[in-house]
Design an enzyme around this catalytic site. Sequence first.
Site, PDB file in Angstrom:
ATOM      1  N   ARG A   1       0.799  -1.225   0.000  1.00  0.00           N
ATOM      2  CA  ARG A   1       0.000   0.000   0.000  1.00  0.00           C
ATOM      3  C   ARG A   1       0.829   1.272   0.000  1.00  0.00           C
ATOM      4  NH1 ARG A   1      -2.866  -3.864   1.924  1.00  0.00           N
ATOM      5  NH2 ARG A   1      -0.909  -4.315   2.926  1.00  0.00           N
ATOM      6  N   THR A   2       1.779   1.385   0.930  1.00  0.00           N
ATOM      7  CA  THR A   2       2.425   2.684   1.135  1.00  0.00           C
ATOM      8  C   THR A   2       3.159   3.143  -0.125  1.00  0.00           C
ATOM      9  OG1 THR A   2       2.670   2.123   3.455  1.00  0.00           O
ATOM     10  CG2 THR A   2       3.972   3.978   2.666  1.00  0.00           C
TER      11      THR A   2
ATOM     12  N   LYS B   1      25.769  -3.931  -4.172  1.00  0.00           N
ATOM     13  CA  LYS B   1      27.190  -4.035  -4.559  1.00  0.00           C
ATOM     14  C   LYS B   1      28.081  -3.454  -3.468  1.00  0.00           C
ATOM     15  CE  LYS B   1      26.188  -3.176  -9.447  1.00  0.00           C
ATOM     16  NZ  LYS B   1      26.416  -2.151 -10.469  1.00  0.00           N
TER      17      LYS B   1
ATOM     18  N   ARG C   1      11.583   3.783   2.951  1.00  0.00           N
ATOM     19  CA  ARG C   1      11.191   2.810   3.991  1.00  0.00           C
ATOM     20  C   ARG C   1      12.415   1.946   4.271  1.00  0.00           C
ATOM     21  NH1 ARG C   1       6.011  -1.101   4.062  1.00  0.00           N
ATOM     22  NH2 ARG C   1       5.158   0.832   4.855  1.00  0.00           N
TER      23      ARG C   1
ATOM     24  N   HIS D   1       5.542   5.554  11.390  1.00  0.00           N
ATOM     25  CA  HIS D   1       4.918   5.462  10.063  1.00  0.00           C
ATOM     26  C   HIS D   1       3.948   6.642   9.995  1.00  0.00           C
ATOM     27  CE1 HIS D   1       3.472   4.055   6.376  1.00  0.00           C
ATOM     28  NE2 HIS D   1       3.225   2.790   6.634  1.00  0.00           N
TER      29      HIS D   1
HETATM   30  N1  ASP Z   1       1.681  -1.644   6.552  1.00  0.00           N
HETATM   31  C1  ASP Z   1       2.008  -1.274   7.918  1.00  0.00           C
HETATM   32  C2  ASP Z   1       3.501  -1.025   8.080  1.00  0.00           C
HETATM   33  O1  ASP Z   1       4.213  -0.974   7.121  1.00  0.00           O
HETATM   34  C3  ASP Z   1       1.500  -2.255   8.901  1.00  0.00           C
HETATM   35  C4  ASP Z   1       2.063  -3.642   8.847  1.00  0.00           C
HETATM   36  O2  ASP Z   1       2.912  -3.951   8.026  1.00  0.00           O
HETATM   37  O3  ASP Z   1       1.618  -4.431   9.674  1.00  0.00           O
HETATM   38  O4  ASP Z   1       3.946  -0.846   9.186  1.00  0.00           O
END
Ligand code: ASP
Length: 298
Positions: free
Chosen positions: A50-51, A78, A100, A128
């Site tokens: 999703r993110t 590398k 991330r 987050h």
């Molecule tokens: N999508 C959220 C996160 O990246 C929650 C999860 O992964 O449980 O933290």
Amino acid sequence: MKHLINTKDLSIDEVISLFKRAKELKNSTTDQNRLKDKLIITIFFENSTRTRSSFEIAAKRLSANVVSLDVSKSSAKKGETLFDTAANLDAMEPNAIVVRHKNAGVPKILSNYVNCPILNGGDGAHAHPTQALLDLFTIKEHFKDVRGKKIAIVGDIKNSRVANSNIELLTRFGLEVILVSPIHFMPKLNNFKKTHNIKEIIDEVDIIMSLRTQTERHKNLIYASLKDYANDFCITKDLIKNRDILILHPGPVHRNIDIDDEVLRDPRCKVLQQVKNGVFVRMAILEYLINQNGKNSK
Ligand code: ASP
């Protein structure tokens, strides 16, 4: 330079005006080109469904150019350090970088090496921020006035960056947070009502935020099976009955472990609404950080 590393980077007024803009974007039927000719880079060192797509769709809906770094093929493999990678990306003059990483603190460190806003797409168990923003936006959309509403955060709270960011943001907006988890997943936080038994608080809460068990962050197997966990913490129709209650989850949902099939289909469950709102909230934050930093830069 303003970054979004955690929810504390935004004041209440800033959050309110971001939500106003997100709502405008949600109601708009015309194309948006506020980020035309801007370049946004996304680097996800940890899995995401999703993110990452939400940020990329948000950027594209504002007419920005998006480059997603394929980490499996990048020079990190590398032996290039993260900081050299960041410095090299920065040399290409992006207008924002979304990152991330499995290690807490990486977005903050990167922000010292680049000349554009860094947006934290999730770092370890730390934060987050855009997830908490879209969660609060979804809650506000439903209740309008959120002050005094009670929310139970249920599950692996200790290892959840979503819980951390929500606890900070929601309490600042006047919600009362109740922590519900098995003993191993309970964080050492004072000043919060805590329970290991969801039935104890079900009659007093307005919202339940269910969380996934973060097995990838556990050193040892904590529950014998997720099924055992589900017996005590799964959100079922039998638990919520006909109560007027909002059900949230950041995804990915462990079906019938976190929330059962029937509740996932129930109109009180806003999981897909959260995903939808995420795009508009991320559009608003990208626009804000990029344009505000543009104004402030030399
Ligand atoms: N999508 C959220 C996160 O990246 C929650 C999860 O992964 O449980 O933290």
